[in-house]
Design a protein around this motif. Sequence first.
Motif, PDB file in Angstrom:
ATOM      1  N   ASN A  31       0.804  -1.221   0.000  1.00  0.00           N
ATOM      2  CA  ASN A  31       0.000   0.000   0.000  1.00  0.00           C
ATOM      3  C   ASN A  31       0.838   1.272   0.000  1.00  0.00           C
ATOM      4  OD1 ASN A  31      -2.397  -1.386   0.022  1.00  0.00           O
ATOM      5  ND2 ASN A  31      -3.056  -0.677   2.049  1.00  0.00           N
ATOM      6  N   TYR A  32       2.124   1.152   0.249  1.00  0.00           N
ATOM      7  CA  TYR A  32       2.948   2.324   0.507  1.00  0.00           C
ATOM      8  C   TYR A  32       3.987   2.575  -0.574  1.00  0.00           C
ATOM      9  CZ  TYR A  32       1.053   2.625   5.197  1.00  0.00           C
ATOM     10  OH  TYR A  32       0.211   2.774   6.260  1.00  0.00           O
ATOM     11  N   MET A  34       7.620   3.817  -1.502  1.00  0.00           N
ATOM     12  CA  MET A  34       8.842   3.628  -0.723  1.00  0.00           C
ATOM     13  C   MET A  34       9.998   4.413  -1.328  1.00  0.00           C
ATOM     14  SD  MET A  34       8.047   1.515   1.762  1.00  0.00           S
ATOM     15  CE  MET A  34       9.666   0.986   2.345  1.00  0.00           C
ATOM     16  N   SER A  53       3.533   2.676  -4.983  1.00  0.00           N
ATOM     17  CA  SER A  53       3.127   1.406  -4.382  1.00  0.00           C
ATOM     18  C   SER A  53       2.977   0.294  -5.418  1.00  0.00           C
ATOM     19  CB  SER A  53       1.818   1.584  -3.613  1.00  0.00           C
ATOM     20  OG  SER A  53       0.802   2.058  -4.475  1.00  0.00           O
ATOM     21  N   LYS A  98       9.431   4.401   4.233  1.00  0.00           N
ATOM     22  CA  LYS A  98       8.192   4.802   3.582  1.00  0.00           C
ATOM     23  C   LYS A  98       8.417   6.214   3.057  1.00  0.00           C
ATOM     24  CE  LYS A  98       5.084   2.389   6.806  1.00  0.00           C
ATOM     25  NZ  LYS A  98       4.001   2.607   7.815  1.00  0.00           N
TER      26      LYS A  98
END
Length: 114
Positions: A31-32, A34, A53, A98
Amino acid sequence: EVQLVESGGGLVQPGGSLRLSCAASGFFFSNYPMSWVRQAPGKGLEWVSHISSGSDGTTYADSVKGRFTISRDNAKNTLYLQMNSLKPEDTAVYYCAKSGFPPSSQGTQVTVSS
């Protein structure tokens, strides 16, 4: 608990290559977006690269563009940084994080020297 563990650093000669990995756990990795950031000796944090993501968007600092490639495997919860044509000025501790957050992990040391 969020955990990011970098690996793959080491000593390499100028012009050489390394592949860094970052194993993520404790959050929904896919979901993130990076990032990789680095900190050279005696200097502040420098953003290196970002990946969305879903891997459909990547950006790079001018200093590494054309030499580094960021990628991710969401099935393995792992982020990568392929570093080619390494230069002495790439010497630093490399961290994954993140995107938009400061690194909170130990990082992996990359030293480029003959």
